[in-house]
Design a protein around this motif. Structure first.
Motif, PDB file in Angstrom:
ATOM      1  N   ARG A  91       0.834  -1.206   0.000  1.00  0.00           N
ATOM      2  CA  ARG A  91       0.000   0.000   0.000  1.00  0.00           C
ATOM      3  C   ARG A  91       0.867   1.254   0.000  1.00  0.00           C
ATOM      4  O   ARG A  91       0.551   2.237  -0.658  1.00  0.00           O
ATOM      5  CB  ARG A  91      -0.902  -0.015   1.229  1.00  0.00           C
ATOM      6  N   HIS A 119      -2.604   2.856   7.488  1.00  0.00           N
ATOM      7  CA  HIS A 119      -3.059   1.486   7.237  1.00  0.00           C
ATOM      8  C   HIS A 119      -4.252   1.167   8.150  1.00  0.00           C
ATOM      9  O   HIS A 119      -5.263   0.614   7.695  1.00  0.00           O
ATOM     10  CB  HIS A 119      -1.927   0.488   7.488  1.00  0.00           C
ATOM     11  N   CYS A 122      -7.292   2.831   6.919  1.00  0.00           N
ATOM     12  CA  CYS A 122      -7.818   2.100   5.748  1.00  0.00           C
ATOM     13  C   CYS A 122      -8.591   0.861   6.191  1.00  0.00           C
ATOM     14  O   CYS A 122      -9.662   0.556   5.650  1.00  0.00           O
ATOM     15  CB  CYS A 122      -6.678   1.700   4.812  1.00  0.00           C
ATOM     16  N   LYS A 123      -8.077   0.126   7.173  1.00  0.00           N
ATOM     17  CA  LYS A 123      -8.781  -1.062   7.663  1.00  0.00           C
ATOM     18  C   LYS A 123     -10.107  -0.669   8.320  1.00  0.00           C
ATOM     19  O   LYS A 123     -11.121  -1.321   8.106  1.00  0.00           O
ATOM     20  CB  LYS A 123      -7.921  -1.851   8.659  1.00  0.00           C
ATOM     21  N   LYS A 124     -10.096   0.399   9.096  1.00  0.00           N
ATOM     22  CA  LYS A 124     -11.320   0.837   9.790  1.00  0.00           C
ATOM     23  C   LYS A 124     -12.422   1.189   8.800  1.00  0.00           C
ATOM     24  O   LYS A 124     -13.595   0.891   9.025  1.00  0.00           O
ATOM     25  CB  LYS A 124     -11.023   2.029  10.693  1.00  0.00           C
ATOM     26  N   PHE A 125     -12.055   1.810   7.702  1.00  0.00           N
ATOM     27  CA  PHE A 125     -13.048   2.256   6.718  1.00  0.00           C
ATOM     28  C   PHE A 125     -13.138   1.309   5.523  1.00  0.00           C
ATOM     29  O   PHE A 125     -13.658   1.684   4.468  1.00  0.00           O
ATOM     30  CB  PHE A 125     -12.752   3.698   6.288  1.00  0.00           C
ATOM     31  N   ALA A 126     -12.643   0.098   5.696  1.00  0.00           N
ATOM     32  CA  ALA A 126     -12.773  -0.982   4.710  1.00  0.00           C
ATOM     33  C   ALA A 126     -12.251  -0.609   3.326  1.00  0.00           C
ATOM     34  O   ALA A 126     -12.833  -0.992   2.303  1.00  0.00           O
ATOM     35  CB  ALA A 126     -14.211  -1.461   4.629  1.00  0.00           C
ATOM     36  N   VAL A 127     -11.159   0.134   3.276  1.00  0.00           N
ATOM     37  CA  VAL A 127     -10.518   0.434   2.000  1.00  0.00           C
ATOM     38  C   VAL A 127      -9.869  -0.867   1.521  1.00  0.00           C
ATOM     39  O   VAL A 127      -9.128  -1.511   2.284  1.00  0.00           O
ATOM     40  CB  VAL A 127      -9.453   1.545   2.157  1.00  0.00           C
ATOM     41  N   PRO A 128     -10.155  -1.287   0.300  1.00  0.00           N
ATOM     42  CA  PRO A 128      -9.597  -2.568  -0.168  1.00  0.00           C
ATOM     43  C   PRO A 128      -8.066  -2.567  -0.143  1.00  0.00           C
ATOM     44  O   PRO A 128      -7.430  -1.553  -0.419  1.00  0.00           O
ATOM     45  CB  PRO A 128     -10.107  -2.685  -1.608  1.00  0.00           C
ATOM     46  N   ASP A 129      -7.515  -3.733   0.194  1.00  0.00           N
ATOM     47  CA  ASP A 129      -6.063  -3.894   0.174  1.00  0.00           C
ATOM     48  C   ASP A 129      -5.582  -3.913  -1.266  1.00  0.00           C
ATOM     49  O   ASP A 129      -6.307  -4.301  -2.173  1.00  0.00           O
ATOM     50  CB  ASP A 129      -5.652  -5.206   0.852  1.00  0.00           C
ATOM     51  N   VAL A 130      -4.351  -3.486  -1.466  1.00  0.00           N
ATOM     52  CA  VAL A 130      -3.741  -3.574  -2.791  1.00  0.00           C
ATOM     53  C   VAL A 130      -3.044  -4.918  -2.886  1.00  0.00           C
ATOM     54  O   VAL A 130      -2.678  -5.512  -1.859  1.00  0.00           O
ATOM     55  CB  VAL A 130      -2.743  -2.413  -3.030  1.00  0.00           C
TER      56      VAL A 130
END
Length: 166
Positions: A91, A119, A122-130
């Motif tokens: 990421r 990071h 991103c996990k808290k707001f469910a941003v997709p992993d790269v």
């Protein structure tokens, strides 16, 4: 896959177990143990010292035995740590080759801390992993087991009890 603690003050050549041995997180776990908490453990690879609060795999597990079964489950549980590191490096590509950051050590620490915080956001707001980028890491340095002391014996007993329950 959230990062609960980060300590980027030491260079990449420092083994994780060395950093952990100096950390306030380790001192906190030891204090909890001394205060009677017998249910808080971290899982570490074979480079860590077996302690009542740090469960490590058996070094010479007999094939097909309970110790090998413990090691298999231990490895599966630890896998999330490696996956998380891979996701963070993918990421935030600036830390993919962190040994080559062209900033002062103090700035590199800030960059690592910010990447960990972003990071987690991103996990808290469910941003997709790269997609994870494969990297070639240096060999893990085995840390020789020191003389067994009372805490090591207690830790070995705890690990054996967990193995027998599995």
């Amino acid at each position: 896959m959230r990062i609960r603690a980060i300590d980027a003050r030491y260079g990449g050549a420092s083994h994780d177990s060395f950093v952990f041995s100096l950390s306030s997180y380790r001192r906190n776990l030891e204090q909890k143990w001394n205060d009677g908490d017998r249910r808080s453990w971290l899982l570490g690879d074979s480079g860590y010292t077996l302690e009542p609060w740090m469960m490590t795999p058996y070094r010479t597990a007999q094939e097909g035995g309970r110790e090998e079964h413990f090691n298999t489950i231990h490895s599966k549980c630890r896998n999330i740590v490696e996956r998380t590191i891979g996701v963070v490096k993918s990421r935030f590509r600036c830390i993919l080759g962190a040994r080559q950051l062209h900033y002062s050590p103090e700035k590199c620490i800030q960059i690592a801390n910010v990447c960990a915080a972003l990071h987690n956001i991103c996990k808290k707001f469910a941003v997709p992993d790269v997609p994870v980028v494969e990297t070639i890491e240096g060999d893990e340095h085995e840390v020789a087991a020191s003389n067994l002391n009372q805490l090591s014996n207690i830790a070995a007993e705890i690990r054996n009890q967990i193995k027998d329950i599995l």
